[in-house]
Write a protein that holds these residues in place. Structure first.
Motif, short mmCIF file in Angstrom:
data_model
loop_
_atom_site.label_atom_id
_atom_site.label_comp_id
_atom_site.label_asym_id
_atom_site.label_seq_id
_atom_site.Cartn_x
_atom_site.Cartn_y
_atom_site.Cartn_z
N GLU A 3 0.84 -1.21 0.00
CA GLU A 3 0.00 0.00 0.00
C GLU A 3 0.87 1.25 0.00
N ASN A 4 1.97 1.21 0.75
CA ASN A 4 2.90 2.34 0.80
C ASN A 4 3.53 2.57 -0.57
N GLU A 5 3.93 1.51 -1.24
CA GLU A 5 4.52 1.63 -2.58
C GLU A 5 3.51 2.16 -3.58
N ALA A 6 2.27 1.71 -3.47
CA ALA A 6 1.22 2.19 -4.37
C ALA A 6 0.95 3.67 -4.15
N THR A 7 0.96 4.09 -2.88
CA THR A 7 0.77 5.51 -2.55
C THR A 7 1.91 6.35 -3.10
N GLN A 8 3.13 5.85 -2.93
CA GLN A 8 4.29 6.59 -3.44
C GLN A 8 4.25 6.69 -4.96
N GLN A 9 3.88 5.62 -5.63
CA GLN A 9 3.78 5.62 -7.10
C GLN A 9 2.72 6.61 -7.56
N SER A 10 1.58 6.63 -6.87
CA SER A 10 0.50 7.56 -7.21
C SER A 10 0.95 9.00 -7.00
N ALA A 11 1.69 9.25 -5.92
CA ALA A 11 2.19 10.60 -5.64
C ALA A 11 3.16 11.05 -6.72
N MET A 12 4.02 10.14 -7.17
CA MET A 12 4.97 10.48 -8.23
C MET A 12 4.25 10.78 -9.54
N GLN A 13 3.22 10.02 -9.85
CA GLN A 13 2.44 10.27 -11.07
C GLN A 13 1.73 11.62 -10.97
N LEU A 14 1.16 11.93 -9.81
CA LEU A 14 0.47 13.20 -9.63
C LEU A 14 1.44 14.36 -9.78
N TYR A 15 2.63 14.25 -9.18
CA TYR A 15 3.63 15.30 -9.32
C TYR A 15 3.99 15.50 -10.79
N GLY A 16 4.17 14.40 -11.52
CA GLY A 16 4.51 14.49 -12.94
C GLY A 16 3.42 15.19 -13.74
N LEU A 17 2.17 14.88 -13.44
CA LEU A 17 1.05 15.52 -14.14
C LEU A 17 0.98 17.02 -13.84
N ILE A 18 1.17 17.37 -12.57
CA ILE A 18 1.15 18.79 -12.18
C ILE A 18 2.30 19.53 -12.85
N HIS A 19 3.50 18.92 -12.86
CA HIS A 19 4.65 19.55 -13.49
C HIS A 19 4.43 19.73 -14.99
N ALA A 20 3.86 18.73 -15.64
CA ALA A 20 3.61 18.81 -17.07
C ALA A 20 2.64 19.95 -17.40
N ARG A 21 1.65 20.15 -16.55
CA ARG A 21 0.70 21.24 -16.77
C ARG A 21 1.36 22.60 -16.53
N TYR A 22 2.19 22.68 -15.48
CA TYR A 22 2.86 23.94 -15.13
C TYR A 22 3.84 24.36 -16.22
N ILE A 23 4.60 23.40 -16.73
CA ILE A 23 5.69 23.73 -17.64
C ILE A 23 5.20 24.33 -18.95
N ILE A 24 3.94 24.11 -19.33
CA ILE A 24 3.43 24.69 -20.57
C ILE A 24 2.71 26.01 -20.36
N THR A 25 2.68 26.50 -19.11
CA THR A 25 2.10 27.82 -18.86
C THR A 25 3.13 28.89 -19.19
N THR A 26 2.69 30.11 -19.31
CA THR A 26 3.60 31.23 -19.58
C THR A 26 4.66 31.34 -18.50
N HIS A 27 4.24 31.22 -17.24
CA HIS A 27 5.18 31.33 -16.12
C HIS A 27 6.19 30.17 -16.15
N GLY A 28 5.70 28.95 -16.43
CA GLY A 28 6.58 27.79 -16.49
C GLY A 28 7.59 27.89 -17.62
N LEU A 29 7.15 28.33 -18.79
CA LEU A 29 8.07 28.49 -19.92
C LEU A 29 9.10 29.58 -19.64
#
Length: 70
Positions: A3-29
């Motif tokens: 369960e801990n590994e699944a939570t960590q994997q989910s957290a890493m995926q969420l971080y990646g999704l948030i970063h991907a959205r941020y990086i294409i904003t004007t501020h991120g670019l």
């Protein structure tokens, strides 16, 4: 532990999704542009590149390996 590994994997995926959205904003670019100009990601080690600055690129289909490209 599974369960801990699944939570960590989910957290890493969420971080990646948030970063991907941020990086294409004007501020991120703008932030990435500034980091590139400052040489925060390093320089090409090849002699003929003459110290050309690089940017990080990761292909999510290949894995978590980060590559630096000119």
């Amino acid at each position: 532990q599974d369960e801990n590994e699944a939570t960590q994997q989910s957290a890493m995926q969420l971080y990646g999704l948030i970063h991907a959205r941020y990086i294409i904003t004007t501020h991120g670019l703008d932030s990435m542009h500034t980091k590139f100009l400052n040489g925060d990601f390093g320089k090409c080690p090849r002699t003929l590149c003459k110290g050309q600055k690089v940017v990080p690129v990761r292909n999510s289909k290949v894995g978590t390996t980060l590559h630096l490209y000119i």
